[in-house]
Scaffold this motif. Structure first.
Motif, PDB file in Angstrom:
ATOM      1  N   TRP A  54      82.634  83.944  65.410  1.00 51.94           N
ATOM      2  CA  TRP A  54      82.937  85.274  65.309  1.00 51.94           C
ATOM      3  C   TRP A  54      82.885  86.254  66.234  1.00 51.94           C
ATOM      4  CZ3 TRP A  54      84.653  86.822  60.395  1.00 51.94           C
ATOM      5  CH2 TRP A  54      84.582  86.169  59.404  1.00 51.94           C
ATOM      6  N   PHE A  84      83.644  90.564  67.445  1.00 52.55           N
ATOM      7  CA  PHE A  84      83.792  91.771  67.313  1.00 52.55           C
ATOM      8  C   PHE A  84      84.526  92.710  68.174  1.00 52.55           C
ATOM      9  CE2 PHE A  84      81.697  96.293  66.769  1.00 52.55           C
ATOM     10  CZ  PHE A  84      82.601  96.681  65.653  1.00 52.55           C
ATOM     11  N   ASN A 136      79.628  99.864  63.356  1.00 52.56           N
ATOM     12  CA  ASN A 136      80.208  98.571  62.947  1.00 52.56           C
ATOM     13  C   ASN A 136      81.775  98.635  62.623  1.00 52.56           C
ATOM     14  OD1 ASN A 136      76.947  98.820  61.662  1.00 52.56           O
ATOM     15  ND2 ASN A 136      77.627  96.742  62.666  1.00 52.56           N
ATOM     16  N   TYR A 142      87.101  92.535  63.174  1.00 50.97           N
ATOM     17  CA  TYR A 142      86.292  91.258  63.343  1.00 50.97           C
ATOM     18  C   TYR A 142      87.289  90.061  63.242  1.00 50.97           C
ATOM     19  CZ  TYR A 142      82.094  94.161  62.509  1.00 50.97           C
ATOM     20  OH  TYR A 142      81.132  95.021  62.622  1.00 50.97           O
ATOM     21  N   SER A 196      91.922  87.756  61.746  1.00 51.01           N
ATOM     22  CA  SER A 196      91.265  88.979  61.921  1.00 51.01           C
ATOM     23  C   SER A 196      91.175  89.785  60.639  1.00 51.01           C
ATOM     24  CB  SER A 196      91.902  89.908  63.018  1.00 51.01           C
ATOM     25  OG  SER A 196      91.884  89.241  64.361  1.00 51.01           O
TER      26      SER A 196
END
Length: 334
Positions: free
Chosen positions: A225, A227, A249, A253, A268
């Protein structure tokens, strides 16, 4: 169809990736669906890897069942043999026993009136004269039956369970067993392909979020993963769990799946963190002070100067000023 989890059971390391882990009181319920209803066809195949935690007792733990053993594959506790039930009767038991606490590949093939059991890729019992199944509309279950039958509860692991509305050959069963931890894969020349791509989500401030993706390929894909294109250390599972999310956040991602020497694939998803599900009417500016000087409306974000801190506030964090030249200056207002 959708899959319903009935606690308690958990995901645990399996033969290929993770597996269902049952403690004897839980099961997985699958709602009725024409495409997987074994009671209305007489040519089908069930395969699975199983790891029974124990073979003691007299119950008949079930691996998979259409309805209440209308068409089922399970084990005989006490003997460790594989068994098949049709319409709650017509028992067929394997000629070999399964070990406890070891992964074993099992299969059941129905070809009109003939049933054949397989253990670790080899035929292990057959029976002719199998009666037609009674049509069932109660769905199916993994690790038990659709009724609350304690004697059917499985204890241990079940992995890579598959249903096929056709008759598998002995060679195909042997090939699945030989694949072992690679699992059942598909794609051009083993290239990875998405089964489920991560989906964009909107979450409230301080809420929890779970992203999920699944790819298949040969060898079995590995995952990573990211970010905002930055690798997330240690996040190498199918799922990415975020707790107590804030605006930090918020963003894109990405899940990358790789399979051997094949080019990796990526998908994504956007996470949007909202302070309110419905923004209050007439709101023109809102600085939540959650670690930055952003205006939540997106119109009047500020630059933080001279050591402003972000201590705990009434809702999340707050601006912390020491009275010595600290400030937030609005920029880019419209």
């Amino acid at each position: 169809s959708t899959m319903a989890r009935v606690a308690p059971f958990s995901d645990a390391p399996g033969m290929a990736g993770n597996a269902f882990q049952f403690n004897g009181t839980g099961k997985v319920r699958i709602p009725e669906a024409t495409s997987i209803d074994l009671s209305r066809t007489n040519r089908w195949t069930i395969t699975a890897w199983v790891k029974p935690a124990t073979l003691d007792g007299t119950a008949s733990p079930t691996i998979y069942s259409e309805g209440n053993r209308v068409a089922s594959l399970g084990l005989q506790k006490g003997t460790g043999k594989l068994e098949s039930w049709i319409n709650g009767a017509n028992l067929l038991a394997s000629t070999v026993t399964l070990p406890a606490n070891e992964w074993t590949h099992v299969a059941l093939v129905l070809d009109r009136t003939t049933r054949t059991l397989y253990v670790n890729g080899a035929a292990a019992g057959t029976a002719s004269g199998t009666p037609a199944t009674t049509p069932d509309s109660t769905g199916s279950a993994i690790g038990g039956t659709t009724t609350d039958d304690a004697s059917a509860a499985f204890v241990g692991g079940i992995d890579e369970l598959t249903l096929h509305r056709r008759v598998f050959s002995a060679e195909e069963i042997a090939a699945i067993h030989a694949a072992g931890s690679a699992g059942i894969c598909y794609g051009d020349d083993g290239a990875p392909a998405w089964v489920i791509e991560p989906q964009s989500q909107t979450a409230p401030l301080f809420g929890d979020v779970t992203f999920f993706g699944l790819a298949m390929g040969s060898p079995r894909p590995t995952y990573q993963w990211y970010f905002k294109d930055t690798l997330l250390t240690g996040q190498t599972n199918l799922t990415l769990e975020l707790t107590n999310v804030t605006t930090a956040n918020d963003g894109i991602y990405k899940l990358v799946a790789g399979s051997g020497a094949q080019p990796p694939i990526s998908a994504s998803a956007q996470l949007t963190v909202q302070h309110c599900v419905d923004t209050p009417a007439g709101l023109v500016a809102w600085w939540p002070a959650d670690g930055n000087g952003l205006d939540f409306t997106g119109n009047h974000s500020g630059a933080v100067w001279n050591g402003v801190t972000f201590p705990d506030g009434v809702a999340g964090q707050a601006f912390g000023f020491d009275g010595i030249g600290d400030a937030q200056q609005e920029c880019c207002g419209i």
